[in-house]
Structures are given as C-alpha cells and as structure tokens.
Design an enzyme around this catalytic site. Sequence first.
Site, PDB file in Angstrom:
ATOM      1  N   SER A   1     -54.563  47.076  -8.758  1.00 39.54           N
ATOM      2  CA  SER A   1     -53.446  47.985  -8.440  1.00 39.54           C
ATOM      3  C   SER A   1     -52.120  47.242  -8.531  1.00 39.54           C
ATOM      4  O   SER A   1     -52.069  46.021  -8.322  1.00 39.54           O
ATOM      5  CB  SER A   1     -53.605  48.523  -7.013  1.00 39.54           C
TER       6      SER A   1
ATOM      7  N   TYR B   1     -55.228  46.317   1.692  1.00 44.32           N
ATOM      8  CA  TYR B   1     -55.371  46.813   0.312  1.00 44.32           C
ATOM      9  C   TYR B   1     -54.732  45.844  -0.693  1.00 44.32           C
ATOM     10  O   TYR B   1     -55.333  45.506  -1.716  1.00 44.32           O
ATOM     11  CB  TYR B   1     -54.728  48.191   0.231  1.00 44.32           C
TER      12      TYR B   1
HETATM   13  P1  NAP Z   1     -60.352  58.442  -5.273  1.00 42.31           P
HETATM   14  O1  NAP Z   1     -59.888  59.628  -6.036  1.00 42.31           O
HETATM   15  O2  NAP Z   1     -60.202  58.400  -3.802  1.00 42.31           O
HETATM   16  O3  NAP Z   1     -61.903  58.180  -5.666  1.00 42.31           O
HETATM   17  C1  NAP Z   1     -62.545  57.073  -5.121  1.00 42.31           C
HETATM   18  C2  NAP Z   1     -63.929  56.947  -5.716  1.00 42.31           C
HETATM   19  O4  NAP Z   1     -64.574  55.775  -5.164  1.00 42.31           O
HETATM   20  C3  NAP Z   1     -64.837  58.124  -5.359  1.00 42.31           C
HETATM   21  O5  NAP Z   1     -65.716  58.336  -6.443  1.00 42.31           O
HETATM   22  C4  NAP Z   1     -65.596  57.610  -4.146  1.00 42.31           C
HETATM   23  O6  NAP Z   1     -66.855  58.228  -3.952  1.00 42.31           O
HETATM   24  C5  NAP Z   1     -65.788  56.159  -4.542  1.00 42.31           C
HETATM   25  N1  NAP Z   1     -66.056  55.262  -3.417  1.00 42.31           N
HETATM   26  C6  NAP Z   1     -65.296  55.032  -2.322  1.00 42.31           C
HETATM   27  N2  NAP Z   1     -65.893  54.127  -1.522  1.00 42.31           N
HETATM   28  C7  NAP Z   1     -67.067  53.788  -2.124  1.00 42.31           C
HETATM   29  C8  NAP Z   1     -68.134  52.928  -1.789  1.00 42.31           C
HETATM   30  N3  NAP Z   1     -68.122  52.208  -0.665  1.00 42.31           N
HETATM   31  N4  NAP Z   1     -69.193  52.843  -2.632  1.00 42.31           N
HETATM   32  C9  NAP Z   1     -69.232  53.583  -3.777  1.00 42.31           C
HETATM   33  N5  NAP Z   1     -68.246  54.412  -4.153  1.00 42.31           N
HETATM   34  C10 NAP Z   1     -67.187  54.526  -3.323  1.00 42.31           C
HETATM   35  O7  NAP Z   1     -59.656  57.113  -5.796  1.00 42.31           O
HETATM   36  P2  NAP Z   1     -58.780  56.849  -7.114  1.00 42.31           P
HETATM   37  O8  NAP Z   1     -57.393  57.157  -6.797  1.00 42.31           O
HETATM   38  O9  NAP Z   1     -59.426  57.441  -8.294  1.00 42.31           O
HETATM   39  O10 NAP Z   1     -58.896  55.259  -7.171  1.00 42.31           O
HETATM   40  C11 NAP Z   1     -59.893  54.599  -7.928  1.00 42.31           C
HETATM   41  C12 NAP Z   1     -59.572  53.118  -7.939  1.00 42.31           C
HETATM   42  O11 NAP Z   1     -58.280  52.925  -8.508  1.00 42.31           O
HETATM   43  C13 NAP Z   1     -59.528  52.498  -6.555  1.00 42.31           C
HETATM   44  O12 NAP Z   1     -60.061  51.188  -6.598  1.00 42.31           O
HETATM   45  C14 NAP Z   1     -58.051  52.458  -6.242  1.00 42.31           C
HETATM   46  O13 NAP Z   1     -57.735  51.437  -5.332  1.00 42.31           O
HETATM   47  C15 NAP Z   1     -57.483  52.183  -7.609  1.00 42.31           C
HETATM   48  N6  NAP Z   1     -56.090  52.604  -7.751  1.00 42.31           N
HETATM   49  C16 NAP Z   1     -55.708  53.870  -7.486  1.00 42.31           C
HETATM   50  C17 NAP Z   1     -54.367  54.221  -7.617  1.00 42.31           C
HETATM   51  C18 NAP Z   1     -53.858  55.601  -7.333  1.00 42.31           C
HETATM   52  O14 NAP Z   1     -52.657  55.775  -7.226  1.00 42.31           O
HETATM   53  N7  NAP Z   1     -54.706  56.603  -7.209  1.00 42.31           N
HETATM   54  C19 NAP Z   1     -53.446  53.267  -8.044  1.00 42.31           C
HETATM   55  C20 NAP Z   1     -53.875  51.976  -8.316  1.00 42.31           C
HETATM   56  C21 NAP Z   1     -55.201  51.660  -8.174  1.00 42.31           C
HETATM   57  P3  NAP Z   1     -67.042  59.385  -2.813  1.00 42.31           P
HETATM   58  O15 NAP Z   1     -66.319  60.597  -3.292  1.00 42.31           O
HETATM   59  O16 NAP Z   1     -68.526  59.587  -2.739  1.00 42.31           O
HETATM   60  O17 NAP Z   1     -66.435  58.828  -1.566  1.00 42.31           O
END
Ligand code: NAP
Length: 249
Positions: free
Chosen positions: A144, A157
């Site tokens: 991130s 984080y």
């Molecule tokens: P999201 O929409 O909240 O989705 C998170 C995903 O991770 C879901 O499929 C969730 O499954 C799964 N997950 C959470 N905890 C888990 C665990 N302990 N074991 C297995 N699966 C797990 O998140 P996102 O925004 O797409 O983010 C995805 C990645 O990108 C993350 O690492 C986040 O830090 C990174 N990121 C996001 C952003 C942003 O702005 N969105 C920016 C930079 C980086 P369940 O639905 O079953 O909980």
Amino acid sequence: MAGALDGQVAVVTGGSRGIGRACAVGLAREGASVVINYTANAAAAEEAKKECEAAGAKAIILQADVSDAAQAKALIETAAKEFGKVDILINNAGINRDRTIQRMSVEEWDTVVQTDLSSIFYTTNAALGGMRERNYGRIINISSVIGQMGNVGQANYSAAKAGMIAFTKTAAKELARFGITVNAVCPGFVETDMVAALGDDIKTTLIGQIPLGRFGTAEEVADTVVFICKPSGAWYTGAQFSMNGGQYM
Ligand code: NAP
C-alpha cells in the site's frame, strides 16, 4: 482464444472481494485456473468464482484464515493438490484496524500484522518448494501507499505494509535463481469495501490529496498484477509498483 496464462494456476488470497476479486478475474481472463481464498464471506467468494468461470477459467474456492500459519500452509497445499501446482501467488488478503498509537490495543496491532504481513511469509514459504522444482513462479504482494509514506492512525497497517515491501526485496533476491520473481504492488486509495467504510468527509479530504482527483479502481490494480504475471513482466523482480493517482511520488 489463447490466453497469456493458459495452463497456469494462481492462488489469490482474499480473492473474494475488492482488489483480490479483480485480480482473480483478470488472471482468469488470461487463461489461468484460479483459487479464490476468503475467510468469512462465502457468498462473495461464490460470486467471484462465477465471474472467473464466466471468463472461461476453472476456479475453486478455498476458505482459510491466512493469518494462521497452519491454515495458510493448508491453503497452498490443497491448491496444489487440486490443480497439480501453484505458479502464481497473489498475497492480497488484508485488513485494517485504524487507531492512533496511544489508543491502539495490542490485539489491534497483532491482528493487522498477522493478517497483512505474517501471512505472506506463511503462503510464500509453502508455495516456493513447488515453484523451485519447476523453476518458475510469480509472487505478488499487495502492499500500500501507506507502507511507503505512513499515515496517522495506521501504525499497525503502515508497519505491516512496509514490511511487505522489505519481504518482497529479500524474497526477490533469494528466489531469482530459481526462476521466481517477487514484486510488490503499492496502491493508493482504491474504491473497495475497505475505503467505503471511511466517512464522506474523510473521503473528500483524501481525494483533495490526490493530483488525479479520484480514487483508483480494483480493476486498475488488477491490470498491473496481470501485467506482471504475463511474459510482459518477466524482467521485474523486487520492484514496487506505485499506483496512487500521484498522492505519493
Ligand atoms: P476488501 O475489499 O476489504 O477485501 C479483503 C479481502 O481479504 C476479502 O476477500 C476478505 O475475505 C479477505 N481477507 C481478510 N482477512 C483475511 C484472512 N485473515 N484470511 C483470508 N482472507 C482474508 O479489501 P481491498 O480493499 O480489496 O484490499 C485488498 C488488499 O489491498 C489488502 O491487502 C489491502 O490492504 C490492500 N490495499 C487496499 C487499498 C484500498 O484503498 N482499498 C489500498 C492499498 C492497498 P472475507 O470477505 O471472507 O473477509
């Protein structure tokens, strides 16, 4: 139509929603068989599977909490058993528990570090044996912009995400001679459930900090992930792919 990833097998942790789902679908469109991992929301995983199948790919769902070492190992082992191998590992599963350092509990610290950082050691450790045998692997860690620049209220984080970048560089150095590349993708704020949870005032402030004036989309992040996995990405390893609308340069 032949895809650039025909015959390859990809595991996407947290592939059920948001960025992970977009990666799973993007890889499926290029012909990869996809393992969609999730931990809690089975319905979302089913939707992701349907999207991958609609793209013409084989897809299975494997429930596992990747913050748990035994479950993360079992995820990779089961994926390899089901499809015969794992070529591509997208370490995407992540959570946030935002609070200032003074107010943050040990539990909030530990949960985020275990889920976002320790998990990538568990899955990589389990996947690299097979990759070494075949002299081929693509590992992508979804870090991130917060791991690059820090942010108030995100000590857990930001430390985990910065740790992912350091892990990426070490793994890239260790594994290059086995044909395995390891890269980090560092998105800025992306329109997913994670960002939807923020208040409107915070979102307006954040957009004001982004020169391109908008959040990114999960598909834009996935396009970069797919690019790295295809032959187009073969000479990248240990790299940080910064994509944040100019918020951090
Ligand atoms: P999201 O929409 O909240 O989705 C998170 C995903 O991770 C879901 O499929 C969730 O499954 C799964 N997950 C959470 N905890 C888990 C665990 N302990 N074991 C297995 N699966 C797990 O998140 P996102 O925004 O797409 O983010 C995805 C990645 O990108 C993350 O690492 C986040 O830090 C990174 N990121 C996001 C952003 C942003 O702005 N969105 C920016 C930079 C980086 P369940 O639905 O079953 O909980």
